[in-house]
Scaffold this motif. Structure first.
Motif, PDB file in Angstrom:
ATOM      1  N   GLN A 210     -38.500   1.376 -47.281  1.00  0.00           N
ATOM      2  CA  GLN A 210     -39.120  -0.042 -47.598  1.00  0.00           C
ATOM      3  C   GLN A 210     -40.798  -0.341 -47.623  1.00  0.00           C
ATOM      4  OE1 GLN A 210     -37.046  -3.229 -45.229  1.00  0.00           O
ATOM      5  NE2 GLN A 210     -38.000  -4.795 -47.203  1.00  0.00           N
ATOM      6  N   ALA A 211     -41.668  -0.217 -48.967  1.00  0.00           N
ATOM      7  CA  ALA A 211     -42.763  -0.714 -49.200  1.00  0.00           C
ATOM      8  C   ALA A 211     -43.358  -2.003 -48.754  1.00  0.00           C
ATOM      9  CB  ALA A 211     -42.905   0.242 -50.671  1.00  0.00           C
ATOM     10  N   PRO A 212     -44.521  -2.183 -48.564  1.00  0.00           N
ATOM     11  CA  PRO A 212     -44.500  -3.775 -48.357  1.00  0.00           C
ATOM     12  C   PRO A 212     -44.310  -4.065 -49.583  1.00  0.00           C
ATOM     13  CG  PRO A 212     -46.185  -2.346 -47.172  1.00  0.00           C
ATOM     14  CD  PRO A 212     -45.454  -0.958 -47.940  1.00  0.00           C
ATOM     15  N   GLY A 213     -44.127  -5.746 -49.339  1.00  0.00           N
ATOM     16  CA  GLY A 213     -43.079  -6.279 -50.526  1.00  0.00           C
ATOM     17  C   GLY A 213     -42.853  -6.497 -51.400  1.00  0.00           C
ATOM     18  N   LYS A 214     -41.735  -4.753 -51.382  1.00  0.00           N
ATOM     19  CA  LYS A 214     -41.367  -4.385 -51.582  1.00  0.00           C
ATOM     20  C   LYS A 214     -39.603  -4.762 -51.044  1.00  0.00           C
ATOM     21  CE  LYS A 214     -43.670  -1.082 -54.572  1.00  0.00           C
ATOM     22  NZ  LYS A 214     -43.625  -0.079 -55.221  1.00  0.00           N
ATOM     23  N   GLU A 215     -38.141  -4.288 -52.202  1.00  0.00           N
ATOM     24  CA  GLU A 215     -37.026  -4.509 -51.420  1.00  0.00           C
ATOM     25  C   GLU A 215     -36.732  -2.502 -51.301  1.00  0.00           C
ATOM     26  OE1 GLU A 215     -34.930  -7.517 -53.827  1.00  0.00           O
ATOM     27  OE2 GLU A 215     -34.190  -5.384 -53.587  1.00  0.00           O
ATOM     28  N   ARG A 216     -35.990  -2.489 -49.331  1.00  0.00           N
ATOM     29  CA  ARG A 216     -35.656  -1.398 -49.063  1.00  0.00           C
ATOM     30  C   ARG A 216     -34.740  -0.866 -50.054  1.00  0.00           C
ATOM     31  NH1 ARG A 216     -33.300  -1.229 -43.241  1.00  0.00           N
ATOM     32  NH2 ARG A 216     -35.290  -2.595 -42.907  1.00  0.00           N
ATOM     33  N   GLU A 217     -35.102   0.542 -50.139  1.00  0.00           N
ATOM     34  CA  GLU A 217     -34.846   1.590 -51.363  1.00  0.00           C
ATOM     35  C   GLU A 217     -34.036   2.755 -50.986  1.00  0.00           C
ATOM     36  OE1 GLU A 217     -37.174   2.253 -53.877  1.00  0.00           O
ATOM     37  OE2 GLU A 217     -38.587   3.728 -53.187  1.00  0.00           O
TER      38      GLU A 217
ATOM     39  N   PRO B 199     -48.542   9.412 -52.849  1.00  0.00           N
ATOM     40  CA  PRO B 199     -49.248   7.973 -51.980  1.00  0.00           C
ATOM     41  C   PRO B 199     -47.818   6.626 -52.430  1.00  0.00           C
ATOM     42  CG  PRO B 199     -51.201   8.589 -53.308  1.00  0.00           C
ATOM     43  CD  PRO B 199     -49.988   9.759 -53.781  1.00  0.00           C
ATOM     44  N   GLU B 200     -47.109   6.930 -53.440  1.00  0.00           N
ATOM     45  CA  GLU B 200     -46.447   5.777 -53.673  1.00  0.00           C
ATOM     46  C   GLU B 200     -45.477   5.585 -52.679  1.00  0.00           C
ATOM     47  OE1 GLU B 200     -48.057   7.505 -56.306  1.00  0.00           O
ATOM     48  OE2 GLU B 200     -46.749   8.520 -57.907  1.00  0.00           O
ATOM     49  N   ASP B 201     -44.975   7.422 -52.048  1.00  0.00           N
ATOM     50  CA  ASP B 201     -44.485   6.961 -51.134  1.00  0.00           C
ATOM     51  C   ASP B 201     -44.553   6.658 -49.975  1.00  0.00           C
ATOM     52  OD1 ASP B 201     -44.316  10.425 -52.045  1.00  0.00           O
ATOM     53  OD2 ASP B 201     -42.748   9.151 -52.699  1.00  0.00           O
ATOM     54  N   THR B 202     -45.072   6.392 -49.831  1.00  0.00           N
ATOM     55  CA  THR B 202     -45.481   5.279 -48.929  1.00  0.00           C
ATOM     56  C   THR B 202     -45.345   4.112 -48.059  1.00  0.00           C
ATOM     57  OG1 THR B 202     -48.573   5.567 -48.370  1.00  0.00           O
ATOM     58  CG2 THR B 202     -47.630   4.110 -47.221  1.00  0.00           C
ATOM     59  N   ALA B 203     -44.347   4.020 -47.245  1.00  0.00           N
ATOM     60  CA  ALA B 203     -43.054   2.877 -46.902  1.00  0.00           C
ATOM     61  C   ALA B 203     -43.095   3.402 -45.579  1.00  0.00           C
ATOM     62  CB  ALA B 203     -42.164   2.984 -47.830  1.00  0.00           C
ATOM     63  N   VAL B 204     -41.794   2.678 -44.853  1.00  0.00           N
ATOM     64  CA  VAL B 204     -41.706   2.376 -43.613  1.00  0.00           C
ATOM     65  C   VAL B 204     -40.176   2.916 -44.045  1.00  0.00           C
ATOM     66  CG1 VAL B 204     -39.999   1.357 -41.715  1.00  0.00           C
ATOM     67  CG2 VAL B 204     -42.494   0.300 -42.197  1.00  0.00           C
ATOM     68  N   TYR B 205     -39.731   4.111 -43.443  1.00  0.00           N
ATOM     69  CA  TYR B 205     -38.383   5.028 -43.731  1.00  0.00           C
ATOM     70  C   TYR B 205     -37.525   4.609 -42.622  1.00  0.00           C
ATOM     71  CZ  TYR B 205     -40.974   7.658 -47.286  1.00  0.00           C
ATOM     72  OH  TYR B 205     -41.021   7.826 -48.604  1.00  0.00           O
ATOM     73  N   TYR B 206     -35.746   4.583 -43.566  1.00  0.00           N
ATOM     74  CA  TYR B 206     -34.498   4.405 -42.445  1.00  0.00           C
ATOM     75  C   TYR B 206     -34.109   5.279 -42.316  1.00  0.00           C
ATOM     76  CZ  TYR B 206     -37.252  -0.585 -41.916  1.00  0.00           C
ATOM     77  OH  TYR B 206     -38.007  -1.039 -41.740  1.00  0.00           O
ATOM     78  N   CYS B 207     -33.127   5.590 -41.082  1.00  0.00           N
ATOM     79  CA  CYS B 207     -32.191   6.713 -41.881  1.00  0.00           C
ATOM     80  C   CYS B 207     -30.316   5.111 -41.971  1.00  0.00           C
ATOM     81  CB  CYS B 207     -31.655   7.838 -40.635  1.00  0.00           C
ATOM     82  SG  CYS B 207     -32.175   7.425 -39.308  1.00  0.00           S
ATOM     83  N   ALA B 208     -29.475   5.482 -41.389  1.00  0.00           N
ATOM     84  CA  ALA B 208     -28.577   4.787 -41.639  1.00  0.00           C
ATOM     85  C   ALA B 208     -27.322   5.555 -41.830  1.00  0.00           C
ATOM     86  CB  ALA B 208     -28.793   3.985 -43.078  1.00  0.00           C
ATOM     87  N   ALA B 209     -26.310   5.297 -41.496  1.00  0.00           N
ATOM     88  CA  ALA B 209     -24.855   5.589 -41.550  1.00  0.00           C
ATOM     89  C   ALA B 209     -23.509   4.613 -41.920  1.00  0.00           C
ATOM     90  CB  ALA B 209     -24.508   6.475 -40.119  1.00  0.00           C
ATOM     91  N   ARG B 210     -22.723   4.919 -42.363  1.00  0.00           N
ATOM     92  CA  ARG B 210     -21.346   4.564 -41.567  1.00  0.00           C
ATOM     93  C   ARG B 210     -20.387   5.863 -41.546  1.00  0.00           C
ATOM     94  NH1 ARG B 210     -19.078   5.489 -46.709  1.00  0.00           N
ATOM     95  NH2 ARG B 210     -18.295   2.780 -46.998  1.00  0.00           N
ATOM     96  N   ILE B 211     -19.158   5.386 -41.796  1.00  0.00           N
ATOM     97  CA  ILE B 211     -18.157   6.055 -41.449  1.00  0.00           C
ATOM     98  C   ILE B 211     -17.960   6.988 -42.831  1.00  0.00           C
ATOM     99  CG2 ILE B 211     -15.732   6.352 -40.665  1.00  0.00           C
ATOM    100  CD1 ILE B 211     -17.262   5.856 -38.343  1.00  0.00           C
ATOM    101  N   GLY B 212     -17.500   8.127 -42.371  1.00  0.00           N
ATOM    102  CA  GLY B 212     -17.752   8.971 -43.683  1.00  0.00           C
ATOM    103  C   GLY B 212     -16.665   9.103 -44.012  1.00  0.00           C
ATOM    104  N   SER B 213     -16.525   8.030 -45.836  1.00  0.00           N
ATOM    105  CA  SER B 213     -15.263   8.007 -47.126  1.00  0.00           C
ATOM    106  C   SER B 213     -16.364   6.979 -48.653  1.00  0.00           C
ATOM    107  CB  SER B 213     -14.848   6.662 -46.645  1.00  0.00           C
ATOM    108  OG  SER B 213     -15.312   5.759 -46.737  1.00  0.00           O
ATOM    109  N   GLY B 214     -17.829   8.505 -48.340  1.00  0.00           N
ATOM    110  CA  GLY B 214     -18.783   8.618 -50.010  1.00  0.00           C
ATOM    111  C   GLY B 214     -19.029   7.854 -48.955  1.00  0.00           C
ATOM    112  N   ILE B 215     -20.810   8.743 -49.867  1.00  0.00           N
ATOM    113  CA  ILE B 215     -21.734   8.127 -49.561  1.00  0.00           C
ATOM    114  C   ILE B 215     -22.224   7.090 -50.707  1.00  0.00           C
ATOM    115  CG2 ILE B 215     -22.249   9.819 -48.599  1.00  0.00           C
ATOM    116  CD1 ILE B 215     -23.274  11.648 -51.072  1.00  0.00           C
ATOM    117  N   TYR B 216     -23.156   6.422 -50.704  1.00  0.00           N
ATOM    118  CA  TYR B 216     -23.505   5.810 -51.433  1.00  0.00           C
ATOM    119  C   TYR B 216     -24.809   4.891 -51.725  1.00  0.00           C
ATOM    120  CZ  TYR B 216     -18.689   4.382 -51.253  1.00  0.00           C
ATOM    121  OH  TYR B 216     -17.126   4.490 -51.190  1.00  0.00           O
ATOM    122  N   ARG B 217     -25.418   4.191 -52.400  1.00  0.00           N
ATOM    123  CA  ARG B 217     -26.853   3.939 -52.785  1.00  0.00           C
ATOM    124  C   ARG B 217     -27.257   2.368 -52.266  1.00  0.00           C
ATOM    125  NH1 ARG B 217     -29.776   7.117 -57.820  1.00  0.00           N
ATOM    126  NH2 ARG B 217     -29.205   8.979 -57.304  1.00  0.00           N
TER     127      ARG B 217
END
Length: 120
Positions: free
Chosen positions: A38-45, A84-102
């Motif tokens: 998530q970059a400043p002023g933008k949604e988490r992607e 420079p456009e990669d500047t952001a706060v990076y988060y890791c997230a998890a879910r019980i395995g049943s497929g990966i999602y965007r």
């Protein structure tokens, strides 16, 4: 499961950086894991995701490589040729395995973010 992301920092454009997500709790190998940013002023992607056994991956950008070591309860994000456009706060997230999602709404567990700043 509890997640902690680390490895961010201030780097120059063109270099590589590796982020890590350390998990605590039981049965981490049952969880699919993703990285978002998530970059400043933008949604988490979405950035990248990996299935519980490492057999399936998905990327928003092929400059990045996601991997996991279930024996060490870690998931890594190798980021090459940073911009420079990669500047952001990076988060890791998890879910019980049943497929990966965007879509971030599919992930139940989130770590605190780690700041990545890329200077030009």
């Amino acid at each position: 499961v509890q997640l902690q992301a680390y490895g961010g920092g201030l780097v120059q454009a063109g270099v590589s950086l590796r982020l890590s997500c350390a998990a605590s709790g039981r049965a981490f190998s049952n969880y699919d894991v993703a990285w978002f940013r998530q970059a400043p002023g933008k949604e988490r992607e979405f950035v990248a995701a990996i299935s519980w056994n490492g057999g399936t991956t998905d990327y928003a950008d092929l400059r990045f490589t996601i991997s996991r070591d279930n024996a060490k309860n870690t998931v890594n994000l190798q980021m090459d040729s940073l911009k420079p456009e990669d500047t952001a706060v990076y988060y890791c997230a998890a879910r019980i395995g049943s497929g990966i999602y965007r879509d971030r709404r599919n992930y139940n567990y989130w770590g605190q973010g780690t700041q990545v700043t890329v200077s030009s």
